[in-house]
Design a protein around this motif. Structure first.
Motif, PDB file in Angstrom:
ATOM      1  N   VAL A   3       0.849  -1.190   0.000  1.00 56.10           N
ATOM      2  CA  VAL A   3       0.000   0.000   0.000  1.00 56.10           C
ATOM      3  C   VAL A   3       0.887   1.243   0.000  1.00 56.10           C
ATOM      4  CG1 VAL A   3      -1.683   1.329   1.340  1.00 56.10           C
ATOM      5  CG2 VAL A   3      -1.959  -1.140   1.081  1.00 56.10           C
ATOM      6  N   GLY A   4       1.935   1.228   0.786  1.00 56.85           N
ATOM      7  CA  GLY A   4       2.879   2.335   0.802  1.00 56.85           C
ATOM      8  C   GLY A   4       3.576   2.500  -0.540  1.00 56.85           C
ATOM      9  N   ALA A   5       3.893   1.382  -1.190  1.00 57.65           N
ATOM     10  CA  ALA A   5       4.519   1.435  -2.515  1.00 57.65           C
ATOM     11  C   ALA A   5       3.568   2.039  -3.543  1.00 57.65           C
ATOM     12  CB  ALA A   5       4.949   0.036  -2.945  1.00 57.65           C
ATOM     13  N   LEU A   6       2.272   1.707  -3.445  1.00 52.86           N
ATOM     14  CA  LEU A   6       1.292   2.312  -4.341  1.00 52.86           C
ATOM     15  C   LEU A   6       1.239   3.829  -4.153  1.00 52.86           C
ATOM     16  CD1 LEU A   6      -1.830  -0.056  -4.237  1.00 52.86           C
ATOM     17  CD2 LEU A   6      -0.485   0.542  -6.240  1.00 52.86           C
ATOM     18  N   ARG A   7       1.245   4.255  -2.912  1.00 46.93           N
ATOM     19  CA  ARG A   7       1.209   5.695  -2.623  1.00 46.93           C
ATOM     20  C   ARG A   7       2.475   6.383  -3.111  1.00 46.93           C
ATOM     21  NH1 ARG A   7      -0.346   7.050   3.243  1.00 46.93           N
ATOM     22  NH2 ARG A   7      -0.620   9.076   2.261  1.00 46.93           N
ATOM     23  N   ALA A   8       3.626   5.750  -2.910  1.00 47.87           N
ATOM     24  CA  ALA A   8       4.893   6.338  -3.347  1.00 47.87           C
ATOM     25  C   ALA A   8       4.954   6.428  -4.872  1.00 47.87           C
ATOM     26  CB  ALA A   8       6.067   5.516  -2.814  1.00 47.87           C
ATOM     27  N   ALA A   9       4.455   5.405  -5.554  1.00 50.82           N
ATOM     28  CA  ALA A   9       4.437   5.422  -7.016  1.00 50.82           C
ATOM     29  C   ALA A   9       3.574   6.571  -7.519  1.00 50.82           C
ATOM     30  CB  ALA A   9       3.931   4.088  -7.563  1.00 50.82           C
ATOM     31  N   ALA A  10       2.413   6.759  -6.921  1.00 52.21           N
ATOM     32  CA  ALA A  10       1.526   7.849  -7.326  1.00 52.21           C
ATOM     33  C   ALA A  10       2.183   9.204  -7.076  1.00 52.21           C
ATOM     34  CB  ALA A  10       0.192   7.757  -6.580  1.00 52.21           C
ATOM     35  N   LYS A  11       2.839   9.332  -5.933  1.00 47.85           N
ATOM     36  CA  LYS A  11       3.513  10.588  -5.592  1.00 47.85           C
ATOM     37  C   LYS A  11       4.639  10.897  -6.581  1.00 47.85           C
ATOM     38  CE  LYS A  11       5.654  12.979  -1.716  1.00 47.85           C
ATOM     39  NZ  LYS A  11       6.074  12.879  -0.312  1.00 47.85           N
ATOM     40  N   ALA A  12       5.283   9.847  -7.085  1.00 44.14           N
ATOM     41  CA  ALA A  12       6.380  10.008  -8.036  1.00 44.14           C
ATOM     42  C   ALA A  12       5.886  10.175  -9.472  1.00 44.14           C
ATOM     43  CB  ALA A  12       7.323   8.809  -7.945  1.00 44.14           C
ATOM     44  N   ARG A  14       4.193   7.890 -11.188  1.00 44.48           N
ATOM     45  CA  ARG A  14       4.209   6.605 -11.882  1.00 44.48           C
ATOM     46  C   ARG A  14       2.814   6.006 -11.865  1.00 44.48           C
ATOM     47  NH1 ARG A  14       8.310   8.424 -13.687  1.00 44.48           N
ATOM     48  NH2 ARG A  14      10.363   7.840 -12.963  1.00 44.48           N
ATOM     49  N   ARG A  15       2.450   5.329 -12.944  1.00 41.34           N
ATOM     50  CA  ARG A  15       1.134   4.702 -13.045  1.00 41.34           C
ATOM     51  C   ARG A  15       1.261   3.201 -12.800  1.00 41.34           C
ATOM     52  NH1 ARG A  15      -0.289   5.816 -18.883  1.00 41.34           N
ATOM     53  NH2 ARG A  15       1.898   5.234 -18.999  1.00 41.34           N
ATOM     54  N   VAL A  16       0.325   2.678 -12.042  1.00 30.84           N
ATOM     55  CA  VAL A  16       0.260   1.241 -11.770  1.00 30.84           C
ATOM     56  C   VAL A  16      -0.952   0.711 -12.503  1.00 30.84           C
ATOM     57  CG1 VAL A  16      -0.006  -0.498  -9.957  1.00 30.84           C
ATOM     58  CG2 VAL A  16       1.302   1.580  -9.493  1.00 30.84           C
ATOM     59  N   VAL A  20       4.750   0.566 -13.393  1.00 37.58           N
ATOM     60  CA  VAL A  20       5.341  -0.266 -12.345  1.00 37.58           C
ATOM     61  C   VAL A  20       4.309  -1.289 -11.871  1.00 37.58           C
ATOM     62  CG1 VAL A  20       4.722   1.323 -10.487  1.00 37.58           C
ATOM     63  CG2 VAL A  20       6.648  -0.204 -10.172  1.00 37.58           C
ATOM     64  N   ALA A  21       4.772  -2.486 -11.564  1.00 40.44           N
ATOM     65  CA  ALA A  21       3.890  -3.539 -11.036  1.00 40.44           C
ATOM     66  C   ALA A  21       4.142  -3.682  -9.538  1.00 40.44           C
ATOM     67  CB  ALA A  21       4.161  -4.865 -11.739  1.00 40.44           C
ATOM     68  N   ILE A  22       3.060  -3.783  -8.775  1.00 41.80           N
ATOM     69  CA  ILE A  22       3.154  -3.951  -7.324  1.00 41.80           C
ATOM     70  C   ILE A  22       2.204  -5.074  -6.926  1.00 41.80           C
ATOM     71  CG2 ILE A  22       2.791  -2.880  -5.072  1.00 41.80           C
ATOM     72  CD1 ILE A  22       3.346  -0.172  -6.442  1.00 41.80           C
ATOM     73  N   ILE A  23       2.728  -6.029  -6.159  1.00 44.72           N
ATOM     74  CA  ILE A  23       1.912  -7.147  -5.678  1.00 44.72           C
ATOM     75  C   ILE A  23       2.091  -7.239  -4.172  1.00 44.72           C
ATOM     76  CG2 ILE A  23       1.536  -9.644  -5.744  1.00 44.72           C
ATOM     77  CD1 ILE A  23       2.586  -9.623  -8.584  1.00 44.72           C
ATOM     78  N   GLY A  24       0.976  -7.316  -3.460  1.00 49.01           N
ATOM     79  CA  GLY A  24       1.017  -7.432  -2.016  1.00 49.01           C
ATOM     80  C   GLY A  24       1.094  -8.889  -1.575  1.00 49.01           C
ATOM     81  N   PRO A  36      -5.385   1.879  -8.123  1.00 48.06           N
ATOM     82  CA  PRO A  36      -6.086   0.690  -8.594  1.00 48.06           C
ATOM     83  C   PRO A  36      -6.079  -0.401  -7.524  1.00 48.06           C
ATOM     84  CG  PRO A  36      -3.873   0.701  -9.497  1.00 48.06           C
ATOM     85  CD  PRO A  36      -4.054   2.002  -8.742  1.00 48.06           C
ATOM     86  N   PRO A  37      -7.009  -1.364  -7.621  1.00 48.28           N
ATOM     87  CA  PRO A  37      -7.012  -2.455  -6.651  1.00 48.28           C
ATOM     88  C   PRO A  37      -5.659  -3.169  -6.644  1.00 48.28           C
ATOM     89  CG  PRO A  37      -9.001  -2.511  -7.966  1.00 48.28           C
ATOM     90  CD  PRO A  37      -8.087  -1.500  -8.596  1.00 48.28           C
ATOM     91  N   LEU A  38      -5.190  -3.517  -5.475  1.00 48.14           N
ATOM     92  CA  LEU A  38      -3.891  -4.146  -5.310  1.00 48.14           C
ATOM     93  C   LEU A  38      -3.999  -5.656  -5.480  1.00 48.14           C
ATOM     94  CD1 LEU A  38      -0.905  -3.845  -4.453  1.00 48.14           C
ATOM     95  CD2 LEU A  38      -1.689  -4.024  -2.090  1.00 48.14           C
TER      96      LEU A  38
END
Length: 53
Positions: A3-12, A14-16, A20-24, A36-38
């Motif tokens: 969740v923190g990575a999603l927020r950091a990507a948005a702040k930078a 970057r689009r998910v 960038v791909a993020i998986i919890g 987007p849903p994680l």
């Protein structure tokens, strides 16, 4: 962490998942409410504990 990575990507800016791909991990309920849903990996913690013991 994811969740923190999603927020950091948005702040930078970057689009998910386009940039960038993020998986919890552990399939937390909050993941479905993210935008987007994680994507998450569910782990059967109880069964893993039984097998480990």
């Amino acid at each position: 962490m994811a969740v923190g990575a999603l927020r950091a990507a948005a702040k930078a800016g970057r689009r998910v998942p386009e940039d960038v791909a993020i998986i919890g991990y552990d399939d937390i309920e909050l993941a479905s409410f993210m935008n987007p849903p994680l994507s998450t990996i569910a782990q059967p913690k109880h069964e893993i504990g039984l097998q480990a013991a």
